[in-house]
Design an enzyme around this catalytic site. Structure first.
Site, PDB file in Angstrom:
ATOM      1  N   ASN A   1      -0.042  18.140 -21.294  1.00 53.34           N
ATOM      2  CA  ASN A   1      -0.685  17.199 -22.435  1.00 53.34           C
ATOM      3  C   ASN A   1      -0.823  17.695 -23.633  1.00 53.34           C
ATOM      4  O   ASN A   1      -1.239  16.946 -24.642  1.00 53.34           O
ATOM      5  CB  ASN A   1      -1.749  16.304 -21.850  1.00 53.34           C
ATOM      6  CG  ASN A   1      -1.578  15.423 -20.560  1.00 53.34           C
ATOM      7  OD1 ASN A   1      -0.801  14.578 -20.664  1.00 53.34           O
ATOM      8  ND2 ASN A   1      -2.760  15.618 -19.797  1.00 53.34           N
TER       9      ASN A   1
ATOM     10  N   HIS B   1       7.808   7.803 -27.812  1.00 53.80           N
ATOM     11  CA  HIS B   1       6.698   8.578 -27.067  1.00 53.80           C
ATOM     12  C   HIS B   1       6.975  10.056 -27.519  1.00 53.80           C
ATOM     13  O   HIS B   1       5.970  10.611 -28.055  1.00 53.80           O
ATOM     14  CB  HIS B   1       6.618   8.334 -25.787  1.00 53.80           C
ATOM     15  CG  HIS B   1       5.837   9.242 -24.735  1.00 53.80           C
ATOM     16  ND1 HIS B   1       4.500   9.270 -24.821  1.00 53.80           N
ATOM     17  CD2 HIS B   1       6.265  10.621 -24.120  1.00 53.80           C
ATOM     18  CE1 HIS B   1       3.830  10.226 -24.022  1.00 53.80           C
ATOM     19  NE2 HIS B   1       4.788  11.220 -23.525  1.00 53.80           N
TER      20      HIS B   1
ATOM     21  N   ARG C   1      -2.692  21.503 -14.967  1.00 58.95           N
ATOM     22  CA  ARG C   1      -1.633  20.429 -15.280  1.00 58.95           C
ATOM     23  C   ARG C   1      -1.975  19.738 -16.688  1.00 58.95           C
ATOM     24  O   ARG C   1      -1.160  19.229 -17.411  1.00 58.95           O
ATOM     25  CB  ARG C   1      -1.805  19.442 -13.991  1.00 58.95           C
ATOM     26  CG  ARG C   1      -0.464  18.506 -14.551  1.00 58.95           C
ATOM     27  CD  ARG C   1      -0.299  17.665 -13.402  1.00 58.95           C
ATOM     28  NE  ARG C   1       0.712  16.604 -13.773  1.00 58.95           N
ATOM     29  CZ  ARG C   1       1.547  15.650 -12.894  1.00 58.95           C
ATOM     30  NH1 ARG C   1       1.070  15.643 -11.414  1.00 58.95           N
ATOM     31  NH2 ARG C   1       2.354  14.724 -13.264  1.00 58.95           N
TER      32      ARG C   1
ATOM     33  N   GLU D   1      -4.297  17.156 -11.621  1.00 52.93           N
ATOM     34  CA  GLU D   1      -4.797  17.580 -12.858  1.00 52.93           C
ATOM     35  C   GLU D   1      -6.312  17.970 -12.676  1.00 52.93           C
ATOM     36  O   GLU D   1      -6.987  17.513 -13.769  1.00 52.93           O
ATOM     37  CB  GLU D   1      -4.495  16.271 -13.914  1.00 52.93           C
ATOM     38  CG  GLU D   1      -4.237  16.851 -15.351  1.00 52.93           C
ATOM     39  CD  GLU D   1      -3.818  15.920 -16.540  1.00 52.93           C
ATOM     40  OE1 GLU D   1      -2.895  15.285 -16.219  1.00 52.93           O
ATOM     41  OE2 GLU D   1      -4.704  15.634 -17.536  1.00 52.93           O
TER      42      GLU D   1
ATOM     43  N   ARG E   1       0.757  -1.327  -0.047  1.00 53.93           N
ATOM     44  CA  ARG E   1       0.017   0.049  -0.112  1.00 53.93           C
ATOM     45  C   ARG E   1       0.754   1.286  -0.056  1.00 53.93           C
ATOM     46  O   ARG E   1       0.379   2.459   0.417  1.00 53.93           O
ATOM     47  CB  ARG E   1      -0.953   0.056   1.148  1.00 53.93           C
ATOM     48  CG  ARG E   1      -1.940  -0.941   0.968  1.00 53.93           C
ATOM     49  CD  ARG E   1      -3.124  -0.611   2.089  1.00 53.93           C
ATOM     50  NE  ARG E   1      -4.201  -2.188   1.809  1.00 53.93           N
ATOM     51  CZ  ARG E   1      -4.008  -2.984   2.536  1.00 53.93           C
ATOM     52  NH1 ARG E   1      -3.290  -3.084   3.701  1.00 53.93           N
ATOM     53  NH2 ARG E   1      -4.949  -4.041   2.449  1.00 53.93           N
TER      54      ARG E   1
ATOM     55  N   LYS F   1       7.754  22.271 -14.879  1.00 54.63           N
ATOM     56  CA  LYS F   1       6.943  21.089 -14.565  1.00 54.63           C
ATOM     57  C   LYS F   1       6.777  21.104 -12.996  1.00 54.63           C
ATOM     58  O   LYS F   1       5.641  20.894 -12.531  1.00 54.63           O
ATOM     59  CB  LYS F   1       7.708  19.910 -14.894  1.00 54.63           C
ATOM     60  CG  LYS F   1       6.945  18.664 -14.347  1.00 54.63           C
ATOM     61  CD  LYS F   1       6.488  17.695 -15.463  1.00 54.63           C
ATOM     62  CE  LYS F   1       5.535  16.552 -14.902  1.00 54.63           C
ATOM     63  NZ  LYS F   1       5.422  15.357 -15.613  1.00 54.63           N
TER      64      LYS F   1
ATOM     65  N   LYS G   1       3.221  10.906 -11.932  1.00 53.34           N
ATOM     66  CA  LYS G   1       2.359  10.145 -12.427  1.00 53.34           C
ATOM     67  C   LYS G   1       3.069   8.754 -12.829  1.00 53.34           C
ATOM     68  O   LYS G   1       4.191   8.719 -13.406  1.00 53.34           O
ATOM     69  CB  LYS G   1       1.897  10.812 -13.837  1.00 53.34           C
ATOM     70  CG  LYS G   1       1.067  11.876 -13.798  1.00 53.34           C
ATOM     71  CD  LYS G   1       0.629  12.287 -15.231  1.00 53.34           C
ATOM     72  CE  LYS G   1      -0.615  13.489 -15.226  1.00 53.34           C
ATOM     73  NZ  LYS G   1      -0.990  13.776 -16.564  1.00 53.34           N
TER      74      LYS G   1
HETATM   75  P1  NAD Z   1      12.156   4.636 -22.334  1.00 46.05           P
HETATM   76  O1  NAD Z   1      12.155   4.435 -21.112  1.00 46.05           O
HETATM   77  O2  NAD Z   1      11.747   3.489 -23.272  1.00 46.05           O
HETATM   78  O3  NAD Z   1      13.793   4.851 -22.818  1.00 46.05           O
HETATM   79  C1  NAD Z   1      14.269   4.817 -24.097  1.00 46.05           C
HETATM   80  C2  NAD Z   1      15.334   3.882 -24.570  1.00 46.05           C
HETATM   81  O4  NAD Z   1      16.626   4.434 -24.087  1.00 46.05           O
HETATM   82  C3  NAD Z   1      15.332   2.538 -23.743  1.00 46.05           C
HETATM   83  O5  NAD Z   1      15.608   1.454 -24.682  1.00 46.05           O
HETATM   84  C4  NAD Z   1      16.044   2.500 -22.807  1.00 46.05           C
HETATM   85  O6  NAD Z   1      16.856   1.349 -22.395  1.00 46.05           O
HETATM   86  C5  NAD Z   1      17.316   3.527 -23.315  1.00 46.05           C
HETATM   87  N1  NAD Z   1      17.792   4.067 -22.286  1.00 46.05           N
HETATM   88  C6  NAD Z   1      17.566   4.863 -21.248  1.00 46.05           C
HETATM   89  N2  NAD Z   1      18.476   5.698 -20.638  1.00 46.05           N
HETATM   90  C7  NAD Z   1      19.703   5.156 -21.530  1.00 46.05           C
HETATM   91  C8  NAD Z   1      21.072   5.805 -21.484  1.00 46.05           C
HETATM   92  N3  NAD Z   1      21.330   6.556 -20.253  1.00 46.05           N
HETATM   93  N4  NAD Z   1      21.877   5.024 -22.131  1.00 46.05           N
HETATM   94  C9  NAD Z   1      21.476   4.422 -23.299  1.00 46.05           C
HETATM   95  N5  NAD Z   1      20.240   4.145 -23.249  1.00 46.05           N
HETATM   96  C10 NAD Z   1      19.410   4.424 -22.463  1.00 46.05           C
HETATM   97  O7  NAD Z   1      11.667   5.783 -22.932  1.00 46.05           O
HETATM   98  P2  NAD Z   1      11.515   7.308 -22.345  1.00 46.05           P
HETATM   99  O8  NAD Z   1      11.321   8.336 -23.532  1.00 46.05           O
HETATM  100  O9  NAD Z   1      12.395   7.555 -21.502  1.00 46.05           O
HETATM  101  O10 NAD Z   1       9.923   7.444 -21.775  1.00 46.05           O
HETATM  102  C11 NAD Z   1       8.961   7.187 -22.443  1.00 46.05           C
HETATM  103  C12 NAD Z   1       7.745   6.680 -21.504  1.00 46.05           C
HETATM  104  O11 NAD Z   1       7.458   7.410 -20.428  1.00 46.05           O
HETATM  105  C13 NAD Z   1       6.555   6.315 -22.095  1.00 46.05           C
HETATM  106  O12 NAD Z   1       5.950   5.171 -21.383  1.00 46.05           O
HETATM  107  C14 NAD Z   1       5.703   7.566 -21.729  1.00 46.05           C
HETATM  108  O13 NAD Z   1       4.355   7.176 -21.402  1.00 46.05           O
HETATM  109  C15 NAD Z   1       6.370   7.780 -20.454  1.00 46.05           C
HETATM  110  N6  NAD Z   1       6.131   9.356 -20.007  1.00 46.05           N
HETATM  111  C16 NAD Z   1       5.435   9.365 -18.594  1.00 46.05           C
HETATM  112  C17 NAD Z   1       5.155  10.758 -18.048  1.00 46.05           C
HETATM  113  C18 NAD Z   1       4.914  10.873 -16.487  1.00 46.05           C
HETATM  114  O14 NAD Z   1       4.589  11.961 -16.406  1.00 46.05           O
HETATM  115  N7  NAD Z   1       5.002   9.927 -15.964  1.00 46.05           N
HETATM  116  C19 NAD Z   1       5.630  11.880 -18.964  1.00 46.05           C
HETATM  117  C20 NAD Z   1       6.005  11.655 -20.399  1.00 46.05           C
HETATM  118  C21 NAD Z   1       6.381  10.280 -20.755  1.00 46.05           C
HETATM  119  N1  GLY Z   2       3.516  14.239 -18.550  1.00 48.32           N
HETATM  120  C1  GLY Z   2       2.300  14.992 -18.296  1.00 48.32           C
HETATM  121  C2  GLY Z   2       2.145  15.236 -16.870  1.00 48.32           C
HETATM  122  O1  GLY Z   2       3.091  14.869 -15.827  1.00 48.32           O
HETATM  123  O2  GLY Z   2       1.276  15.729 -16.613  1.00 48.32           O
END
Ligand code: NAD
Ligand code: GLY
Length: 357
Positions: free
Chosen positions: A242, A262, A238, A234, A118, A224, A140
């Site tokens: 998006n 993404h 916030r 949100e 939890r 942010k 998030k």
């Molecule tokens: P990811 O986590 O898939 O990383 C991208 C690639 O880079 C992967 O293959 C990873 O293994 C590799 N990688 C990571 N760090 C590295 C490094 N230092 N050196 C070499 N390779 C490395 O993708 P991302 O773009 O970081 O994140 C996308 C995700 O984040 C999506 O699922 C999206 O929905 C989410 N997201 C969440 C929020 C939020 O507010 N929580 C905001 C934006 C995006």
């Molecule tokens: N990435 C959108 C949010 O954090 O609200």
């Protein structure tokens, strides 16, 4: 090192930004409550940065959870792996989780922290530009569902965000550009000066100039942190974060998770939001061109995938988290450098954008 604060009362936490921070145990030890830690990472990042994180967590009994790499593994099934390993290792309510990786690892680890017994503390150690400027901050967390992106999750804040910009040295160029989409997003939403700075400094960012990267990350996290502090769950502003995401999430889901990055999907989504704003005469054609030019400068795509029909877009957009009582809100541009959340968009204009008329 620079430090920002996400101001959330008794859940306030720091964002440390700098070079070589993964060597600084004193930045994270105050945020570890118990005697045990669990580091969640993936098979690509672990060989690069797990050892250095082990060094600074050495006073604690640690378990590693190494996930498969990719958006396609951001599922409840894979999430279960984290819980199983933690239970086997007898992790308890004081165990601190570390998310060592990009947004996928960060979102999944945060969700595990929200759910395990939890709720347990967690620390974000983002290693992609996208995770540094966006996903590691703001709480998030969650996973994808076959029917919709990030549909299962929780709002759950970390204890601390540790951004070591040196980890970007190993990130490939395409991923760097994907992160720049979220950086540019802050400019489009609320910061014309930043847009001008980005226009002048894009080459430096693409060449990984550390001073330019540090500034872009700092300014993005500043936006942010401010927005999250004002509207954590949100209820209002916030949603601006998006911008481009309703279109972008439709592309990610429609094309199959992992086919489009993404950040790339968000880039196209921001162009579609600009085009819709222009069709409603909120912004000029020149402004749309400026949006496209900046994204192109960051080596990002600006055209939606040809394989996606307007109907497929509409269907996927109808399960967006910004749909309330059957009505979708979109983030649209009021001017170059200013966005609003609106339910009052013209459906005919939207259809024209989705059909690429
Ligand atoms: P990811 O986590 O898939 O990383 C991208 C690639 O880079 C992967 O293959 C990873 O293994 C590799 N990688 C990571 N760090 C590295 C490094 N230092 N050196 C070499 N390779 C490395 O993708 P991302 O773009 O970081 O994140 C996308 C995700 O984040 C999506 O699922 C999206 O929905 C989410 N997201 C969440 C929020 C939020 O507010 N929580 C905001 C934006 C995006
Ligand atoms: N990435 C959108 C949010 O954090 O609200």
């Amino acid at each position: 090192m620079k430090t920002l604060t996400v101001d959330l009362g008794n859940r306030t936490y720091p964002i440390h930004i700098g070079s070589g921070l993964l060597q600084h145990a004193e930045l994270i030890h105050p945020h570890i409550q118990g005697k045990t830690t669990t580091i969640v990472s993936n098979e690509t990042i672990a060989p690069l940065y797990l050892d250095v994180l082990h060094k600074i967590t050495s006073p604690y009994r640690n378990t590693d959870v190494i996930l498969p790499d990719g958006e396609v593994y951001k599922t409840l099934e894979v999430e279960q792996q984290i819980f199983s390993q933690m239970l086997t290792a007898r992790c308890d309510r004081k165990t601190t989780l570390f998310a060592l990786g990009g947004g996928v690892v960060g979102d999944m680890t945060g969700f595990a922290a929200a759910c395990y017994q939890r709720g347990i503390p967690f620390i974000q150690v983002p290693t992609t530009l996208l995770a540094m400027v966006d996903s590691s901050v703001g709480g998030k967390t969650g996973v994808n569902h076959p029917l919709g992106k990030n549909m299962i999750g929780a709002f759950y804040q970390p204890q601390c965000v540790l951004i070591d910009i040196d980890t970007l040295d190993t990130l490939d160029d395409q991923q760097l550009s994907a992160g720049l989409a979220e950086v540019i997003k802050y400019g489009f939403i609320r910061d014309l000066d930043f847009l001008n700075w980005l226009d002048q400094n894009m080459d430096k960012l693409l060449q990984r100039d550390k001073t330019a990267l540090r500034y872009a990350i700092y300014r993005s996290c500043q936006h942010k942190a401010e927005i999250v502090a004002a509207d954590e769950r949100e209820a209002g502003q916030r949603a601006l974060l998006n911008l481009g995401h309703t279109f972008g999430h439709a592309i990610e889901t429609g094309m199959g998770y992992g086919k489009w990055l993404h950040g790339e999907a968000v880039s196209v989504g921001m162009v579609m939001a600009a085009e819709l704003s222009q069709k409603m005469n909120w912004i000029s054609k020149e402004a749309v061109q400026r949006v496209k030019n900046l994204l192109l400068k960051a080596k990002l795509p600006i055209e939606p995938p040809k394989a996606m029909s307007a109907t497929q877009f509409s269907d996927l957009m109808s399960v967006d988290k910004k749909v309330q009582d059957g009505v979708l809100s979109l983030i649209l541009m009021k001017s170059y450098g200013e966005c609003i959340v609106s339910r009052d968009f013209d459906p005919v204009a939207l259809q024209a954008v989705l059909s690429r008329e």
